[in-house]
Design a protein around this motif. Structure first.
Motif: not given
Length: 182
Positions: A41-69
């Motif tokens: 549950t804890v790992m799943s919640l973390t993944v969901m938060v990371l995925i939501i953040y990634a699709f909402y903010y991060a994937f507009s351009q590819w960089n090392t930030f996206n690689l880190g996510l």
């Protein structure tokens, strides 16, 4: 999992090979399963938060930030898949086996868990740390110094807590395996 069915199945057999009675094994299995559910549950919640953040903010351009996510998400997702696989495989075996066969299965199961605990989990943690490290320059650039310090400190403390929990559960699994081998 039906306790009554397990008790009936195991009560039919002789108990001379076991240091545990069926109720103790069921209690230990439930306790470990609950801790696995909490971890998942804890790992799943973390993944969901990371995925939501990634699709909402991060994937507009590819960089090392996206690689880190992606590294963080993939390491946690892989670990969740492993936990689910082992959890449901064990439950399936618990319901279908007699006590002697299940005891032998538990020994194999916990030996396989040792590989996860000593090889795969450290690799997942390292990949997660690398992913987090790749995010830090972007956090430093876009956030205030105080918030950046908060992210670094809370990230490190969270990682220490998670590693302590992993070590604690690994020690418990080792103790249980030693008890099974007696």
């Amino acid at each position: 999992m039906e306790n009554d069915n397990l008790n009936k199945l195991w009560d039919i057999q002789t108990n001379d090979i076991s240091n545990f009675n069926p109720k103790e094994i069921i209690t230990k299995a439930k306790k470990q399963r609950n801790s696995q559910y909490i971890s998942i549950t804890v790992m799943s919640l973390t993944v969901m938060v990371l995925i939501i953040y990634a699709f909402y903010y991060a994937f507009s351009q590819w960089n090392t930030f996206n690689l880190g996510l992606i590294l963080m998400i993939s390491s946690l997702t892989f670990r969740i898949a492993l936990e689910l696989f082992f959890l449901y495989r064990k439950e399936k075996q618990l319901i279908s086996m007699a006590q002697k066969a299940y005891r032998a299965y538990l020994k194999k199961y916990y030996k396989a868990r040792q590989m996860i605990n000593y090889v795969i989990t450290p690799i997942c943690v390292i990949v997660y740390i690398i992913g987090f490290y790749l995010l830090l320059p972007y956090f430093k650039e876009y956030f205030s110094q105080a918030f950046y310090n908060y992210i670094v400190i809370s990230g490190i403390l969270s990682l220490i807590v998670v590693i302590a929990i992993i070590i604690n559960s690994t020690i418990k699994e080792q103790r249980f395996l030693k008890q099974l081998n007696k």
